[in-house]
Design an enzyme around this catalytic site. Structure first.
Site, short mmCIF file in Angstrom:
data_model
loop_
_atom_site.label_atom_id
_atom_site.label_comp_id
_atom_site.label_asym_id
_atom_site.label_seq_id
_atom_site.Cartn_x
_atom_site.Cartn_y
_atom_site.Cartn_z
N HIS A 244 0.78 -1.77 -0.04
CA HIS A 244 0.35 0.08 0.14
C HIS A 244 1.19 1.13 0.24
CE1 HIS A 244 -3.68 -2.63 1.28
NE2 HIS A 244 -2.62 -2.86 2.48
C1 BDR Z 1 -1.44 0.23 6.05
O1 BDR Z 1 -1.82 0.02 7.09
C2 BDR Z 1 -0.57 -0.84 7.36
O2 BDR Z 1 -0.24 -2.09 7.80
C3 BDR Z 1 0.03 -1.05 6.18
O3 BDR Z 1 1.48 -0.34 6.67
C4 BDR Z 1 -0.08 0.20 5.42
O4 BDR Z 1 -0.29 1.69 5.64
C5 BDR Z 1 -2.97 -0.49 5.00
O5 BDR Z 1 -4.16 0.07 5.37
#
Ligand code: BDR
Ligand code: CA
Length: 313
Positions: A244
């Site tokens: 992400h």
């Molecule tokens: C986000 O949540 C975290 O686990 C990841 O690093 C990312 O920033 C995704 O929903």
């Protein structure tokens, strides 16, 4: 060509580690400061992970300032830890890296951000890949810096889906009030929604491309990515690990990697099962306060990351 001064706010985190490496690799970004936060792991761990990654990629000169240990309304909820990132935040692979020799800044995240922005010749972009607590506290405590912030690009929020609750994404869930402060700030905001960022997935073949770079960073990042891949394959029942957090960095480097639409977004602060939802004004009756990332060009993202990692280590 003048580079874009960037402050990166992270909860390192596997995809945060890739976001850091991508930012460092870019000839368009001048990474001035990294601030750390709770999230994928406690802030102490995310700070150590960040220092480890910077040492790994040979950029121990970039200052790291320790930030929030919990949300603004911590008594309502503080979420720390994530199965996707393992107990140590780096897919249970952190111990493959030596304990960092570099140390964090003596300033807090907020103070160091304010100083960096004030001293920067050009306006700064803030990229956040975790809860927006540090950024919101900065805007509330140092309103004078707002005019020198060109944009806040954050990984998080969603239009129709969630990864902690049916309609709630983790980074906004971690601090809904902070997200609301940022969205109401009047500063240009890019919200890299969960729907779009889930498209930033790396297949086994993509992982091999990284591995074949045969550098220490590529070896370590691939090891961490294996943990991530197992998690996402079980969750989404398809191949690939989702990174992400590379999305807002990719947008800063090359806006054509994402498709956006302007929307007015408000954070649900009261819902029993929906607190932290980012609710879009689909009828478009209100003036947009964010560009929402709707889709990513996966192939371009993979190329950008592989090419970037090829320049490191
Ligand atoms: C986000 O949540 C975290 O686990 C990841 O690093 C990312 O920033 C995704 O929903
Ligand atoms: Ca993150």
């Amino acid at each position: 060509m003048s580079k874009i001064p960037v402050i990166l706010n992270v909860d390192t985190g596997i995809d945060d580690a890739f976001a850091i490496a991508l930012a460092v690799s870019s000839e368009f970004i001048d990474l001035k400061l990294i601030t750390t936060s709770f999230g994928n792991c406690p802030v102490k761990t995310s700070t150590t992970n960040t220092l480890r990654i910077l040492e790994l990629i040979g950029r121990g000169d970039i200052p790291v300032a320790v930030g929030a240990a919990g949300s603004i309304m911590s008594y309502l909820q503080t979420v720390v830890g994530s199965a996707a990132h393992g107990d140590d935040g780096l897919g249970n692979k952190a111990a493959l890296l030596p304990y960092p020799e570099i140390i964090p800044s003596t300033m807090t995240a907020v103070e160091h951000m304010a100083k960096t922005i004030k001293e920067s010749k050009n306006n700064v972009i803030i990229i956040s890949t975790c809860a927006l607590t540090n950024v919101a506290v900065l805007l509330l405590s140092h309103p004078e810096v707002a005019e020198k912030i060109d944009g806040i690009a954050f990984s998080g929020g969603s239009l129709f889906s969630g990864n902690v609750l049916p309609t709630v994404e983790a980074n906004v869930f971690s601090d809904p009030e902070a997200a609301q402060v940022v969205l109401n700030s009047g500063i240009r905001v890019l919200m890299c929604s969960l729907e779009a960022s889930t498209g930033a997935y790396f297949t086994f073949e993509d992982r091999q491309k990284i591995r074949q770079l045969e550098t220490r960073p590529s070896y370590f990042l691939c090891e961490a990515l294996k943990h991530h891949a197992d998690h996402f394959e079980n969750l989404l029942l398809r191949e690939g690990s989702v990174l992400h957090d590379i999305v807002p960095v990719a947008w800063t480097i090359d806006p054509s990697t994402v498709e956006t639409k302007p929307y007015y977004i408000e954070v649900d602060l009261d819902g029993r099962y929906t607190r932290g939802s980012t609710v879009a004004d689909f009828p478009k009756q209100r003036r947009a306060n964010a560009a929402v990332c709707m889709k990513v060009d996966r192939e371009k993202l993979v190329d950008l990351v592989v090419e970037g990692l090829g320049k490191i280590g």
